[in-house]
Enzyme design. Structure first.
Site, mmCIF file in Angstrom:
data_model
loop_
_atom_site.group_PDB
_atom_site.id
_atom_site.type_symbol
_atom_site.label_atom_id
_atom_site.label_comp_id
_atom_site.label_asym_id
_atom_site.label_seq_id
_atom_site.Cartn_x
_atom_site.Cartn_y
_atom_site.Cartn_z
ATOM 1 N N GLY A 1 3.606 123.114 60.672
ATOM 2 C CA GLY A 1 3.017 122.480 59.497
ATOM 3 C C GLY A 1 3.901 122.336 58.285
ATOM 4 O O GLY A 1 3.394 122.115 57.177
ATOM 5 N N HIS B 1 3.292 112.872 68.703
ATOM 6 C CA HIS B 1 2.034 112.146 68.810
ATOM 7 C C HIS B 1 2.306 110.658 68.564
ATOM 8 O O HIS B 1 1.516 109.977 67.917
ATOM 9 C CB HIS B 1 1.016 112.696 67.818
ATOM 10 C CG HIS B 1 0.513 114.054 68.164
ATOM 11 N ND1 HIS B 1 -0.763 114.306 68.616
ATOM 12 C CD2 HIS B 1 1.140 115.263 68.166
ATOM 13 C CE1 HIS B 1 -0.921 115.594 68.850
ATOM 14 N NE2 HIS B 1 0.224 116.193 68.586
ATOM 15 N N ASP C 1 16.772 102.302 83.901
ATOM 16 C CA ASP C 1 18.023 102.873 83.402
ATOM 17 C C ASP C 1 17.909 104.384 83.218
ATOM 18 O O ASP C 1 18.928 105.085 83.156
ATOM 19 C CB ASP C 1 18.399 102.249 82.050
ATOM 20 C CG ASP C 1 19.043 100.879 82.186
ATOM 21 O OD1 ASP C 1 19.566 100.577 83.283
ATOM 22 O OD2 ASP C 1 19.022 100.120 81.208
ATOM 23 N N GLY D 1 4.820 117.021 65.169
ATOM 24 C CA GLY D 1 5.908 116.824 66.108
ATOM 25 C C GLY D 1 6.805 118.054 66.070
ATOM 26 O O GLY D 1 6.855 118.761 65.058
ATOM 27 N N HIS E 1 8.080 117.278 71.522
ATOM 28 C CA HIS E 1 6.682 116.847 71.644
ATOM 29 C C HIS E 1 6.326 116.022 70.410
ATOM 30 O O HIS E 1 6.684 116.388 69.281
ATOM 31 C CB HIS E 1 5.764 118.058 71.737
ATOM 32 C CG HIS E 1 4.303 117.737 71.644
ATOM 33 N ND1 HIS E 1 3.676 116.849 72.494
ATOM 34 C CD2 HIS E 1 3.338 118.174 70.787
ATOM 35 C CE1 HIS E 1 2.400 116.756 72.166
ATOM 36 N NE2 HIS E 1 2.167 117.552 71.137
ATOM 37 N N HIS F 1 -3.750 113.847 75.485
ATOM 38 C CA HIS F 1 -2.997 114.609 74.491
ATOM 39 C C HIS F 1 -1.785 113.807 74.020
ATOM 40 O O HIS F 1 -1.834 113.190 72.956
ATOM 41 C CB HIS F 1 -2.603 115.966 75.089
ATOM 42 C CG HIS F 1 -1.927 116.886 74.132
ATOM 43 N ND1 HIS F 1 -1.582 118.189 74.473
ATOM 44 C CD2 HIS F 1 -1.508 116.721 72.853
ATOM 45 C CE1 HIS F 1 -1.006 118.766 73.441
ATOM 46 N NE2 HIS F 1 -0.938 117.897 72.448
ATOM 47 N N TYR G 1 28.555 102.648 83.922
ATOM 48 C CA TYR G 1 28.091 102.292 82.576
ATOM 49 C C TYR G 1 28.728 103.214 81.550
ATOM 50 O O TYR G 1 28.769 104.430 81.745
ATOM 51 C CB TYR G 1 26.558 102.406 82.500
ATOM 52 C CG TYR G 1 26.013 102.115 81.114
ATOM 53 C CD1 TYR G 1 25.690 100.832 80.724
ATOM 54 C CD2 TYR G 1 25.836 103.145 80.200
ATOM 55 C CE1 TYR G 1 25.203 100.560 79.466
ATOM 56 C CE2 TYR G 1 25.349 102.894 78.929
ATOM 57 C CZ TYR G 1 25.028 101.597 78.570
ATOM 58 O OH TYR G 1 24.551 101.344 77.314
#
Length: 233
Positions: free
Chosen positions: A48, A99, A122, A30, A97, A173, A231
């Protein structure tokens, strides 16, 4: 830490840690970036590195041509996708990004996420788009750069506004989301994952579930985002 990029690195670090805290990442899979449009650079998570050891100064500063400006570590393998989006969509301030399970499941099914309910409405008035899987020649080429092309092309083809629809699935993906800053990109990633789970469960309960009617879509979106929004405080 170089004072020039201290704030940008800290913003990027906090957003990446929030991504992990929200349970949206698996191990190191991520990333979030945060951009400084004035300097035409962005900070992104190094590739990593476990979240438990990550520090603000580990964030890598990269320019829009993917050249490392500052940092000792290699930037995320998705860096070229982030840079392509910043180049082409100048009003975004952060990209994320993941997974995450339900988002990826819809991407693997190559399906848009239908707008079934008000939680979805919303945040946007459209189904969440799923871009078609990448063509073989693009996979063999500059893959991460071409992922950015996939995203922008999908929005152009469907005539979507990236400032309204701040999320997408890439076929087979996974999800990308963006926003006015890195924190909002993470927020949109969590919204996407939650809506993906809700839509999946909706279809399990009723495979013929109808889409949300237009009047409710309009009402829920505009009460948060319209010119007469009411809101919140």
């Amino acid at each position: 830490m170089n004072a020039t990029y201290k704030t940008l690195k800290e913003e990027c670090y906090e957003a990446n840690m929030e991504l992990n805290a929200l349970g949206l990442v698996i191990y190191t899979f991520g990333n979030v970036s945060a951009v400084d449009t004035d300097k035409a650079v962005f900070a992104i998570k190094p590739s990593g590195v476990p979240y438990e050891t990550l520090q603000p100064n580990d964030m890598v500063i990269v320019d829009y041509d993917n050249t490392i400006v500052e940092g000792e570590l290699r930037p995320s393998s998705d860096t070229k996708t982030h840079s392509f989006l910043y180049k082409n969509w100048p009003e975004i301030g952060g990209v994320a990004h993941t997974h995450a399970m339900y988002s990826v499941s819809w991407a693997q099914a190559q399906q848009d996420i239908p707008i079934f309910g008000t939680t979805h409405a919303d945040h946007l008035t459209h189904d969440i788009p799923c871009a078609a899987p990448m063509a073989d020649d693009l996979i063999a080429g500059n893959y991460e750069h071409n992922t950015g092309i996939q995203i922008v092309d999908c929005f152009n083809e469907r005539q979507l506004d990236y400032k309204e629809v701040e999320m997408i699935l890439i076929g087979n993906h996974g999800p990308f989301a963006w926003g006015k800053n890195a924190s909002k990109a993470v927020y949109n990633t969590k919204v996407l994952e939650t809506v993906a789970q809700m839509a999946y469960l909706t279809l399990q309960i009723n495979p013929e579930a109808p889409r949300l009617k237009a009047s409710l879509i309009k009402k829920h979106f505009e009460r948060k985002h319209g010119k007469n929004a009411y809101y919140g405080q």
